[in-house]
Design a protein around this motif. Structure first.
Motif, PDB file in Angstrom:
ATOM      1  N   GLU A 164      15.397  29.505 -18.311  1.00 17.64           N
ATOM      2  CA  GLU A 164      16.839  29.085 -18.276  1.00 17.64           C
ATOM      3  C   GLU A 164      17.288  28.444 -16.705  1.00 17.64           C
ATOM      4  O   GLU A 164      17.813  27.400 -16.716  1.00 17.64           O
ATOM      5  N   ASN A 165      16.670  29.205 -15.843  1.00 18.85           N
ATOM      6  CA  ASN A 165      17.055  28.685 -14.461  1.00 18.85           C
ATOM      7  C   ASN A 165      16.123  27.686 -13.740  1.00 18.85           C
ATOM      8  O   ASN A 165      15.874  27.371 -12.535  1.00 18.85           O
ATOM      9  N   LEU A 166      15.402  26.861 -14.715  1.00 23.60           N
ATOM     10  CA  LEU A 166      14.040  26.176 -14.213  1.00 23.60           C
ATOM     11  C   LEU A 166      14.869  25.117 -13.374  1.00 23.60           C
ATOM     12  O   LEU A 166      13.984  24.794 -12.174  1.00 23.60           O
ATOM     13  N   TRP A 167      15.761  24.414 -13.702  1.00 22.64           N
ATOM     14  CA  TRP A 167      16.234  23.271 -12.595  1.00 22.64           C
ATOM     15  C   TRP A 167      16.825  24.013 -11.305  1.00 22.64           C
ATOM     16  O   TRP A 167      16.501  23.279 -10.383  1.00 22.64           O
ATOM     17  N   THR A 168      17.406  25.025 -11.356  1.00 23.70           N
ATOM     18  CA  THR A 168      17.566  25.663  -9.927  1.00 23.70           C
ATOM     19  C   THR A 168      16.184  25.987  -9.284  1.00 23.70           C
ATOM     20  O   THR A 168      16.309  25.501  -7.989  1.00 23.70           O
ATOM     21  N   LEU A 169      15.465  26.596  -9.767  1.00 23.91           N
ATOM     22  CA  LEU A 169      14.314  26.678  -9.204  1.00 23.91           C
ATOM     23  C   LEU A 169      13.544  25.467  -8.708  1.00 23.91           C
ATOM     24  O   LEU A 169      12.952  25.299  -7.619  1.00 23.91           O
ATOM     25  N   SER A 200       0.950  -1.037   0.073  1.00 22.55           N
ATOM     26  CA  SER A 200      -0.071   0.091  -0.023  1.00 22.55           C
ATOM     27  C   SER A 200       0.987   1.237  -0.053  1.00 22.55           C
ATOM     28  O   SER A 200       1.376   1.585   1.228  1.00 22.55           O
ATOM     29  N   GLY A 201       1.012   1.912  -1.178  1.00 23.67           N
ATOM     30  CA  GLY A 201       1.840   3.038  -1.216  1.00 23.67           C
ATOM     31  C   GLY A 201       0.908   4.350  -1.542  1.00 23.67           C
ATOM     32  O   GLY A 201      -0.113   4.136  -1.813  1.00 23.67           O
ATOM     33  N   LEU A 202       1.760   5.469  -1.540  1.00 24.56           N
ATOM     34  CA  LEU A 202       1.001   6.622  -2.017  1.00 24.56           C
ATOM     35  C   LEU A 202       1.947   7.541  -2.597  1.00 24.56           C
ATOM     36  O   LEU A 202       3.188   7.451  -2.027  1.00 24.56           O
ATOM     37  N   GLU A 203       1.783   8.023  -3.793  1.00 24.94           N
ATOM     38  CA  GLU A 203       2.818   9.083  -4.183  1.00 24.94           C
ATOM     39  C   GLU A 203       2.196  10.524  -3.758  1.00 24.94           C
ATOM     40  O   GLU A 203       1.114  11.251  -4.287  1.00 24.94           O
ATOM     41  N   VAL A 204       2.810  10.896  -2.773  1.00 23.95           N
ATOM     42  CA  VAL A 204       2.670  12.204  -2.218  1.00 23.95           C
ATOM     43  C   VAL A 204       3.191  13.475  -2.763  1.00 23.95           C
ATOM     44  O   VAL A 204       4.552  13.433  -2.960  1.00 23.95           O
ATOM     45  N   GLY A 205       2.430  14.424  -3.170  1.00 23.37           N
ATOM     46  CA  GLY A 205       2.916  15.424  -4.156  1.00 23.37           C
ATOM     47  C   GLY A 205       2.990  16.427  -3.116  1.00 23.37           C
ATOM     48  O   GLY A 205       2.354  17.160  -2.521  1.00 23.37           O
ATOM     49  N   LEU A 206       4.635  16.839  -2.779  1.00 27.08           N
ATOM     50  CA  LEU A 206       5.035  17.746  -1.817  1.00 27.08           C
ATOM     51  C   LEU A 206       5.379  19.025  -2.445  1.00 27.08           C
ATOM     52  O   LEU A 206       5.681  18.927  -3.615  1.00 27.08           O
ATOM     53  N   GLN A 207       4.932  20.098  -1.786  1.00 30.18           N
ATOM     54  CA  GLN A 207       5.625  21.480  -2.098  1.00 30.18           C
ATOM     55  C   GLN A 207       6.194  22.140  -1.005  1.00 30.18           C
ATOM     56  O   GLN A 207       5.901  21.823   0.191  1.00 30.18           O
ATOM     57  N   SER A 208       6.893  23.182  -1.273  1.00 31.73           N
ATOM     58  CA  SER A 208       7.526  23.744  -0.219  1.00 31.73           C
ATOM     59  C   SER A 208       6.179  24.404   0.976  1.00 31.73           C
ATOM     60  O   SER A 208       6.410  24.560   2.161  1.00 31.73           O
ATOM     61  N   CYS A 209       5.010  24.721   0.461  1.00 32.37           N
ATOM     62  CA  CYS A 209       3.882  24.988   1.258  1.00 32.37           C
ATOM     63  C   CYS A 209       3.149  24.041   1.666  1.00 32.37           C
ATOM     64  O   CYS A 209       2.078  24.344   2.619  1.00 32.37           O
ATOM     65  N   ALA A 210       3.548  22.623   1.721  1.00 30.52           N
ATOM     66  CA  ALA A 210       2.648  21.481   1.749  1.00 30.52           C
ATOM     67  C   ALA A 210       3.621  20.239   2.059  1.00 30.52           C
ATOM     68  O   ALA A 210       3.806  19.736   0.967  1.00 30.52           O
ATOM     69  N   LYS A 211       3.597  19.993   2.934  1.00 26.39           N
ATOM     70  CA  LYS A 211       4.976  18.906   3.271  1.00 26.39           C
ATOM     71  C   LYS A 211       4.576  17.884   4.131  1.00 26.39           C
ATOM     72  O   LYS A 211       5.371  16.874   4.222  1.00 26.39           O
ATOM     73  N   ILE A 212       3.454  17.656   4.856  1.00 29.44           N
ATOM     74  CA  ILE A 212       3.077  16.639   5.686  1.00 29.44           C
ATOM     75  C   ILE A 212       2.189  15.789   5.066  1.00 29.44           C
ATOM     76  O   ILE A 212       1.135  15.946   4.815  1.00 29.44           O
ATOM     77  N   GLU A 269      12.867  24.338  -4.661  1.00 32.08           N
ATOM     78  CA  GLU A 269      11.526  23.941  -4.180  1.00 32.08           C
ATOM     79  C   GLU A 269      11.552  22.562  -3.573  1.00 32.08           C
ATOM     80  O   GLU A 269      11.041  22.240  -2.574  1.00 32.08           O
ATOM     81  N   ALA A 270      12.455  21.573  -4.244  1.00 35.80           N
ATOM     82  CA  ALA A 270      12.326  20.132  -3.694  1.00 35.80           C
ATOM     83  C   ALA A 270      13.130  20.189  -2.407  1.00 35.80           C
ATOM     84  O   ALA A 270      12.684  19.355  -1.601  1.00 35.80           O
ATOM     85  N   ILE A 271      14.187  20.783  -2.339  1.00 36.84           N
ATOM     86  CA  ILE A 271      14.776  20.917  -0.986  1.00 36.84           C
ATOM     87  C   ILE A 271      14.066  21.222   0.117  1.00 36.84           C
ATOM     88  O   ILE A 271      14.164  20.801   1.363  1.00 36.84           O
ATOM     89  N   GLU A 272      13.177  22.294  -0.197  1.00 36.65           N
ATOM     90  CA  GLU A 272      12.476  23.083   0.826  1.00 36.65           C
ATOM     91  C   GLU A 272      11.306  21.980   1.140  1.00 36.65           C
ATOM     92  O   GLU A 272      10.761  21.807   2.199  1.00 36.65           O
ATOM     93  N   ALA A 273      10.715  21.331   0.105  1.00 35.35           N
ATOM     94  CA  ALA A 273       9.423  20.241   0.296  1.00 35.35           C
ATOM     95  C   ALA A 273       9.734  19.479   1.320  1.00 35.35           C
ATOM     96  O   ALA A 273       8.966  18.862   1.963  1.00 35.35           O
ATOM     97  N   ILE A 274      11.133  18.651   1.235  1.00 32.79           N
ATOM     98  CA  ILE A 274      11.288  17.459   1.918  1.00 32.79           C
ATOM     99  C   ILE A 274      11.944  17.902   3.343  1.00 32.79           C
ATOM    100  O   ILE A 274      12.224  17.210   4.123  1.00 32.79           O
TER     101      ILE A 274
END
Length: 250
Positions: A112-117, A75-87, A121-126
């Motif tokens: 151009e800087n999409l990957w940096t953005l 039983s899994g779940l793909e949790v879509g995390l964002q910096s404003c929604a982490k739990i 976002e990912a670092i903050e989301a986790i």
């Protein structure tokens, strides 16, 4: 083929595949472990956000299949995390796939800087993850960037990988990339190699299937990639505990 932990059923708004059909397909293809990981995006401000349909019915269906299936069903779940929604939500889940599906406020994926953005976002989301699981398709946006431009910010990538390792979160080799025109897994091989070189060892594989035909697709390629890199184990997660499978036994 040992495992496929990333599959979507009709409990995800973007799939109409019954869970029973996913398990039947997995059994027929010789999988040992099948994980159902339907979408539950915590931030619904994105136009493509998907919330899990009927969470109680979802878990009840999986519990029933666990009892009567000839292979291990998780039983899994793909949790879509964002910096404003982490739990992640509560529930009787075996594991989570932690995914970041976009950058708030960014609609032009050609910037151009999409990957940096995205990595910021990912670092903050986790930052508040506490329960075991796997970070899904690290370079997810490559699917949609014009020309499928690969991830290019190695400094922030290292920071993300180090944080995942520090808190005990694994990574996923998402084989769906082999079904896209760029014909590579997500993340690319060099990112998996970098994770391993930094001390990471908890790696799983998932097809990201939304149709039964894609269950287990390219999992053998993911296993071959890991063997070539020198990785000795692939993992699944049951009752929030990591379980290894020795690759030499496959």
């Amino acid at each position: 083929m040992p495992i496929d932990l990333h599959n979507h059923s009709l409990f995800s708004p973007d799939s109409d595949t019954p869970i029973e059909e996913i398990v039947k397909e997995a059994t027929g293809k010789g999988l040992k472990v099948i994980g159902i990981s339907d979408h539950d995006d915590l931030d619904t401000s994105f136009p493509f956000s998907y919330r899990l349909k009927d969470p109680e019915g979802y878990l009840e269906s999986l519990s029933s299949l666990k009892e009567k299936s000839n292979i291990k069903v998780l039983s899994g779940l793909e949790v879509g995390l964002q910096s404003c929604a982490k739990i992640p939500p509560d529930g009787d889940f075996d594991y989570f796939i932690y995914s970041v599906h976009g950058v708030p406020g960014v609609t032009d994926l050609s910037v151009e800087n999409l990957w940096t953005l995205y990595l910021e976002e990912a670092i903050e989301a986790i930052s508040e993850i506490e329960r075991p699981g796997f970070f899904g398709h690290i370079d997810f946006l490559r699917r949609y960037i014009p020309g499928h431009r690969p991830l290019d910010d190695r400094i922030l990538l290292d920071e993300l990988l180090k944080r995942l390792i520090r808190v005990g979160i694994g990574i996923e080799i998402n084989t769906s990339g082999w079904r896209y025109p760029y014909k590579e897994p997500s993340p690319q091989r060099w990112i998996v190699e970098r994770y391993v070189s930094l001390g990471g060892r908890v790696i799983t594989a998932g097809s990201d299937s939304h149709r039964k035909e894609d269950v287990g697709s390219y999992i053998h390629d993911a296993v071959s990639l890991l063997k070539e890199i020198g990785v000795e184990e692939i993992f699944y997660c049951e009752r929030m505990e990591y379980v290894p499978i020795q690759l030499k036994e496959i």
